[in-house]
Design a protein around this motif. Structure first.
Motif, mmCIF file in Angstrom:
data_model
loop_
_atom_site.group_PDB
_atom_site.id
_atom_site.type_symbol
_atom_site.label_atom_id
_atom_site.label_comp_id
_atom_site.label_asym_id
_atom_site.label_seq_id
_atom_site.Cartn_x
_atom_site.Cartn_y
_atom_site.Cartn_z
ATOM 1 N N ALA A 226 1.201 -1.214 0.100
ATOM 2 C CA ALA A 226 -0.050 -0.257 -0.318
ATOM 3 C C ALA A 226 0.599 1.225 -0.253
ATOM 4 C CB ALA A 226 -0.653 0.154 1.176
ATOM 5 N N LEU A 227 2.046 1.115 0.808
ATOM 6 C CA LEU A 227 2.610 2.795 0.717
ATOM 7 C C LEU A 227 3.714 2.303 -0.591
ATOM 8 C CD1 LEU A 227 4.228 1.928 4.405
ATOM 9 C CD2 LEU A 227 2.344 4.122 3.997
ATOM 10 N N ASP A 228 4.073 1.430 -1.541
ATOM 11 C CA ASP A 228 5.127 1.948 -2.348
ATOM 12 C C ASP A 228 3.539 1.884 -3.284
ATOM 13 O OD1 ASP A 228 7.505 0.600 -1.321
ATOM 14 O OD2 ASP A 228 7.822 -0.727 -1.578
ATOM 15 N N ALA A 229 2.779 1.638 -3.701
ATOM 16 C CA ALA A 229 1.594 2.273 -4.476
ATOM 17 C C ALA A 229 1.153 3.600 -4.831
ATOM 18 C CB ALA A 229 0.318 0.607 -4.593
ATOM 19 N N GLY A 230 1.317 3.592 -3.239
ATOM 20 C CA GLY A 230 0.829 5.168 -2.897
ATOM 21 C C GLY A 230 -0.461 5.232 -2.787
ATOM 22 N N VAL A 231 -1.183 4.080 -2.130
ATOM 23 C CA VAL A 231 -2.722 4.084 -1.859
ATOM 24 C C VAL A 231 -2.756 4.550 -0.273
ATOM 25 C CG1 VAL A 231 -4.354 2.839 -0.958
ATOM 26 C CG2 VAL A 231 -2.999 1.796 -3.018
#
Length: 499
Positions: A226-231
């Motif tokens: 989630a953090l890497d995807a910018g979610v």
């Protein structure tokens, strides 16, 4: 008369050529088949005619060889057999080899051409070389802390050096003494039958070969995705997730064991293990990104070796959104070995990079000459360094203010994540208690150890079983042993520098 002599000489020449052709056929063409023939005892007799090389822990042999005086002369012996059985495996004259005894059998038995002074011409050497030695990466203090922490309960512990990938502890419980399988005859057969029918399955290596639903410890993987995807861009912002959360496309409501999860932030959800927030995040990240992140941590890899074979951990690659939501919180078909979850903790501790785990430090000849050393290798970049930094902060918060307080160590920074994994028909099985974490000594540049603990039969009422209560204290003992070992090593290095 001369004509008859010529004919006799020609016949002798033909017979000589026939003998040479037959010798080539036996010695070269059919050599492998004859060697493998069960009726050929020479290979077996030669294998056990000399002592087997030793497996070492911190330079000390934890194996040996005993001269029985029988045709199969040398049998394998083990020091602290049950303690190190998940590492060494067994070397049995009747039932073969497992684990390191199997993976490094050629070195230990003296058949490896690498033991020859001229490896390329080793096949021309008619003699049998003495068995070489295999030095493991195991630290004795960590191994014993893990073994005593489980205290015979079904479960496993794996500890890794996050920087290098070295396996510092590898414990599976209950364990067994591999020495009872070393020889031949009735007692060995009886021991084999007893161990294979024991209800605790002591010969199962739960650390490497058993997969479990990882429960909430998998939320670290979902949070990384989630953090890497910018979610998620702000871990302290409200998530907008209701409590309970309705699984997409269904009428099923997903509840929380923890309180205060309605509209909780990611930080709060990790601290108290809110199912709803992480399940929804998994759906928002999407299947392809979740699969990609899980693979980077080590899931779905059938080829992982340490060098012993590791059972592949599973994250489904084709599923509906409702099943993705459950998989994102370590349920449904998500399954992981304890080694895999130690790799997850090590990735966070190591700045997002997963170092390839390995159990063998080096191999040497019987005389101590170096044959080979295992190099450090990068397995994958599981997340960005900035994501790893934020997850370290969240995992520290779990220990200092949340469900993992039992893993705290005075004077050290400890990060962790608890988990309680439901399983069985209708989730009626005794929940598995999980804890993953890492520890860094005060003032140290990087964490010294990452650890994963799973306890199958936690000693508590079903409703009271938790990773924080059952698994975290074991992890703390292992991490304390690692920090103490590093402290002593630092003192020894300091003394050598002054001498």
């Amino acid at each position: 008369m001369t004509r008859y002599i010529r004919r006799a000489a020609a016949l002798c020449l033909v017979l000589l050529v026939a003998l040479m052709v037959n010798a080539v056929r036996v010695q070269v063409v059919e050599a492998d088949r004859l060697d493998a023939n069960p009726a050929n005892r020479r290979t077996v007799l030669a294998r056990y005619a000399e002592p087997r090389g030793d497996i070492l822990v911190e330079g000390r042999p934890v194996t040996g060889s005993a001269d029985t005086g029988q045709p199969l002369r040398y049998e394998r012996t083990y020091t602290d057999g049950p303690l190190y059985a998940p590492v060494t495996g067994h070397a049995s004259q009747t039932y073969g080899t497992t684990l390191v005894e199997d993976a490094e059998d050629a070195i230990l038995s003296g058949t490896s051409p690498r033991l020859s002074a001229l490896p390329l011409f080793a096949g021309l050497d008619p003699g049998r070389r003495p068995g070489g030695h295999v030095a493991t990466t195991i630290r004795a203090a960590l191994q014993r802390a893990a073994y005593e922490g489980l205290a015979g309960r079904r479960g496993a512990v794996v500890a890794l050096d996050p920087s290098s990938g070295r396996v510092l502890a590898l414990v599976s419980s209950p364990s067994y003494d591999p020495g009872v399988l070393s020889g031949t005859g009735g007692p060995v057969a009886a021991a084999w039958a007893r161990l294979n029918t024991a209800p605790g399955r002591p010969m199962l290596n739960r650390a490497l070969r058993e997969t479990y639903p990882p429960g909430s410890t998998f939320k670290i993987v979902t949070a990384a995705a989630a953090l890497d995807a910018g979610v998620v861009t702000n871990v302290h912002a409200p998530s907008g997730t209701p409590d309970p959360y309705r699984l997409p496309g269904t009428r099923t409501l997903l509840p929380n064991e923890a309180k205060g999860c309605d509209d909780a932030s990611l930080a709060y959800a990790i601290r108290w293990s809110c199912n709803t927030v992480l399940a929804r995040l998994g759906v928002e990240v999407g299947l392809s990104r979740m699969v990609r992140t899980a693979r980077a941590f080590g899931f779905n890899d059938p080829d992982l070796r340490v060098p012993s074979r590791v059972a592949p951990s599973n994250f489904d690659t084709d599923m509906s959104p409702d099943r993705l939501a459950l998989s994102a919180i370590g349920q449904y078909d998500t399954r992981a070995t304890p080694l895999q979850m130690a790799m997850v903790a090590a990735a966070v501790a190591g700045g997002g990079e997963v170092a390839h785990p390995y159990l063998v430090e080096s191999v040497t000849t019987a005389g101590g000459g170096l044959v080979g050393r295992t190099p450090r290798r990068t397995y994958a970049q599981a997340m960005t360094p900035s994501t790893a930094r934020r997850l370290r902060e969240l995992m520290v918060d779990v220990v200092e203010r949340g469900s993992g307080s039992n893993a705290g160590i005075d004077g050290a920074e400890v990060g962790g994540k608890t988990g309680t994994a439901q399983h069985g028909v209708g989730n009626q099985g005794t929940p598995y208690a999980w804890f993953i974490g890492w520890a860094r000594a005060a003032g140290a540049p990087r964490p010294a150890v990452a650890v994963a603990v799973v306890v199958e039969d936690a000693a508590a009422r079903r409703e009271e079983i938790s990773g924080g209560g059952s698994a975290a204290p074991i992890a703390r003992a292992v991490m304390e042993a690692a920090l103490e070992a590093d402290r002593r090593r630092g003192k020894d290095d300091g003394r050598q520098g002054l001498s």
